[in-house]
Design a protein around this motif. Structure first.
Motif, PDB file in Angstrom:
ATOM      1  N   LEU A 133      -4.066  -3.125  -7.174  1.00  0.00           N
ATOM      2  CA  LEU A 133      -4.907  -2.503  -6.153  1.00  0.00           C
ATOM      3  C   LEU A 133      -6.108  -1.820  -6.801  1.00  0.00           C
ATOM      4  O   LEU A 133      -7.241  -1.947  -6.323  1.00  0.00           O
ATOM      5  N   ARG A 189     -13.760  -7.478   1.619  1.00  0.00           N
ATOM      6  CA  ARG A 189     -14.724  -6.586   2.265  1.00  0.00           C
ATOM      7  C   ARG A 189     -16.037  -7.304   2.572  1.00  0.00           C
ATOM      8  O   ARG A 189     -16.717  -6.998   3.552  1.00  0.00           O
ATOM      9  N   GLN A 249      -9.749  -2.953  -5.632  1.00  0.00           N
ATOM     10  CA  GLN A 249     -10.044  -2.050  -4.525  1.00  0.00           C
ATOM     11  C   GLN A 249     -11.468  -2.177  -3.986  1.00  0.00           C
ATOM     12  O   GLN A 249     -11.690  -2.183  -2.767  1.00  0.00           O
ATOM     13  N   THR A 303      -1.440   1.812  -0.864  1.00  0.00           N
ATOM     14  CA  THR A 303      -2.141   2.961  -0.301  1.00  0.00           C
ATOM     15  C   THR A 303      -2.798   3.763  -1.416  1.00  0.00           C
ATOM     16  O   THR A 303      -2.169   4.081  -2.421  1.00  0.00           O
ATOM     17  N   SER A 319      -6.591   0.492   7.411  1.00  0.00           N
ATOM     18  CA  SER A 319      -5.815   1.630   7.914  1.00  0.00           C
ATOM     19  C   SER A 319      -5.788   1.704   9.431  1.00  0.00           C
ATOM     20  O   SER A 319      -4.841   2.254  10.013  1.00  0.00           O
ATOM     21  N   LEU A 351     -11.893  -4.793  -1.280  1.00  0.00           N
ATOM     22  CA  LEU A 351     -10.923  -4.858  -0.196  1.00  0.00           C
ATOM     23  C   LEU A 351     -11.375  -4.084   1.036  1.00  0.00           C
ATOM     24  O   LEU A 351     -11.894  -2.970   0.944  1.00  0.00           O
ATOM     25  N   GLU A 352     -11.143  -4.683   2.186  1.00  0.00           N
ATOM     26  CA  GLU A 352     -11.424  -4.051   3.469  1.00  0.00           C
ATOM     27  C   GLU A 352     -10.372  -2.972   3.758  1.00  0.00           C
ATOM     28  O   GLU A 352      -9.177  -3.161   3.495  1.00  0.00           O
ATOM     29  N   ASP A 353     -10.805  -1.866   4.281  1.00  0.00           N
ATOM     30  CA  ASP A 353      -9.900  -0.804   4.730  1.00  0.00           C
ATOM     31  C   ASP A 353      -9.176  -1.297   5.985  1.00  0.00           C
ATOM     32  O   ASP A 353      -9.815  -1.595   7.002  1.00  0.00           O
ATOM     33  N   TYR A 413      -4.787  -0.702   2.237  1.00  0.00           N
ATOM     34  CA  TYR A 413      -5.673  -1.820   1.954  1.00  0.00           C
ATOM     35  C   TYR A 413      -5.031  -3.192   2.192  1.00  0.00           C
ATOM     36  O   TYR A 413      -5.717  -4.207   2.059  1.00  0.00           O
ATOM     37  N   VAL A 419      -5.736   5.594   2.215  1.00  0.00           N
ATOM     38  CA  VAL A 419      -6.253   4.359   2.812  1.00  0.00           C
ATOM     39  C   VAL A 419      -5.276   3.214   2.546  1.00  0.00           C
ATOM     40  O   VAL A 419      -4.849   3.008   1.404  1.00  0.00           O
ATOM     41  N   VAL A 449      -4.555  -9.201   1.916  1.00  0.00           N
ATOM     42  CA  VAL A 449      -5.736  -8.340   1.963  1.00  0.00           C
ATOM     43  C   VAL A 449      -6.918  -9.148   2.479  1.00  0.00           C
ATOM     44  O   VAL A 449      -6.917 -10.383   2.442  1.00  0.00           O
TER      45      VAL A 449
END
Length: 434
Positions: free
Chosen positions: A112, A325, A116, A140, A123, A119-121, A146, A144, A322
């Motif tokens: 992660l 982003r 990170q 997490t 949550s 990666l799109e959030d 992911y 957040v 995942v």
């Protein structure tokens, strides 16, 4: 074949609290609202690229995305990394070349941290409240979430119950002494005790080495202390006992275990050539094809004779879905993931792949998921599980690869125990300094 209910307590504490933290599942179906139908015409012709880590579920995933395309008009192009493919290297190549998948997998913790920024959030996705507590910590960071957990897996020694009965073994081995006694009885009955797939670096560097870290008094603290130099791998008493387990499997295994890969190992076991093999729930699908209805189960991997400490299976989440982003279709990618968890068709996928669903509202029976996953679920229910530690190592994939090389040298008797520990320590020193 990959690689924090109580506010970031250690995973060990979290694991012990699983039953209180909601590992139970609600009956019936929860639909979160997948968004399908409102803009189906707009989505028609959309293509989502999915880079799949799990070769064991490739057939089921291919069937699932065809069903999804028929229902929604959204096509999902699945590329599965299998046949010796290095998933991490392949993923980096795709990002560096600009051919980025829209949906892919990361393993959590160190992985992660590595990915990170890409990666799109997730949550705000409705399924996050349905995740089992066990699945949350690894994906997490700073509050957040992911990724969406793929499945829950566990491993140990897969054993052939018919061969155990043939050798007159009534009590299952839990301690190292009992495991040796079991091997002796099997050999006396003309049955090969172990089929070792030690040609596979993930079998050795990820899973076999994990035993040495997961059985530390405080696994998370120990990994952190070794990483920062406060502790060493050399001289650690748990690692010294761990090599006793390796020696036992080699002594009572097939000749040339370093020449046996995953496919050969599972095929030989399915054909009844050995009574035990180090593997996990992911072999169930392959076993069902090679020897349908074979009577199998899972045993712990003990390194000493402390029964309470040894009678545990290693359980965790292998990977998380995942969303990139930078994906131009990330809204559609999120819709697919939500459909996977909320629709009847998507939920059926978890039973089809013979894994344990990672969501509280997905009901299942132990008969549906097969005997190996059923044994893992029983150990979970009894709070008898050990954490997966390799996802926390510095260097993660490269580290496990290098450690596998050293352990394979030990298995092949090219180095002794002391040299093994020194080589493992050198590898950690190299990665911890990066």
């Amino acid at each position: 074949m990959t690689r924090r209910c109580l506010r970031m307590l250690t995973v060990v504490g979290l694991l012990l609290a699983l039953s209180a933290c909601g590992f139970g599942r609600s009956e019936g179906q929860t639909r979160f609202g997948d968004g399908i139908g409102a803009d189906q015409e707009e989505q028609s012709g959309t293509v989502i690229k999915l880079y799949n880590f799990k070769v064991e579920m490739s057939e089921q995933l291919d069937a699932l995305v065809k069903l999804y395309a028929k229902e929604t008009g959204v096509n999902i192009e699945v590329e599965t990394c299998g046949g010796g493919c290095d998933y991490g290297a392949g993923l980096k190549t795709r990002f560096n070349s600009g051919d980025r998948p829209d949906i892919f997998f990361v393993a959590g913790y160190s992985d992660l941290n590595l990915w990170q920024e890409h990666l799109e959030d997730l949550s705000d996705q409705p399924w996050t409240s349905d995740m089992l507590e066990l699945t949350k910590p690894a994906i997490t960071k700073d509050g957040v979430i992911y990724g969406m957990p793929l499945v829950i897996e566990g491993w140990g020694f897969v054993y052939n119950k018919a061969l155990f009965r043939q050798a007159g073994i009534a009590e299952l081995p839990v301690t190292l002494t009992e495991l040796r006694e079991t091997a002796v009885k099997l050999k006396a009955a003309g049955i090969q005790p172990f089929e070792n797939g030690y040609a596979e670096r993930w079998v050795v560097g990820n899973h076999l080495v994990n035993v040495a870290f997961a059985l530390q008094p405080d696994p998370i603290a120990y990994v952190e202390d070794v990483r920062t130099g406060r502790e060493k791998l050399t001289g650690n008493p748990v690692l010294r006992k761990w090599t006793d387990l390796i020696d036992l499997t080699v002594e009572f295994g097939q000749p040339n275990p370093l020449q046996t890969d995953y496919t050969s190992q599972v095929a030989n076991f399915a054909n009844g050539k050995a009574a035990m093999m180090q593997q996990g729930v992911w072999v169930q699908g392959m076993m069902d094809k090679l020897n349908p209805g074979m009577d199998i189960g899972l045993l712990p991997m003990p390194i000493n004779d402390d029964r309470a400490a040894m009678d545990k299976l290693q359980v965790g989440v292998p990977n998380y879905w995942v969303v990139s982003r930078s994906s131009k279709v990330k809204r559609e990618a999120k819709t697919f993931l939500n459909w996977l968890v909320s629709s009847a068709e998507g939920r059926k996928f978890f039973a089809d792949v013979k894994f344990i669903p990672p969501f509280k509202s997905i009901p299942f029976s132990k008969e549906q998921i097969g005997p190996l996953a059923a044994d893992v679920e029983t150990y979970i229910e009894q709070n008898k599980i050990l954490p997966w530690m390799w996802q926390r190592y510095p260097g993660y994939e490269a580290n496990t690869y290098q450690m596998a090389v050293h352990v394979q040298s030990y298995i092949g008797k090219r180095i002794g125990q002391e040299q093994l520990f020194q080589d493992l320590q050198s590898t950690w020193d190299d990665f911890a300094s990066e």
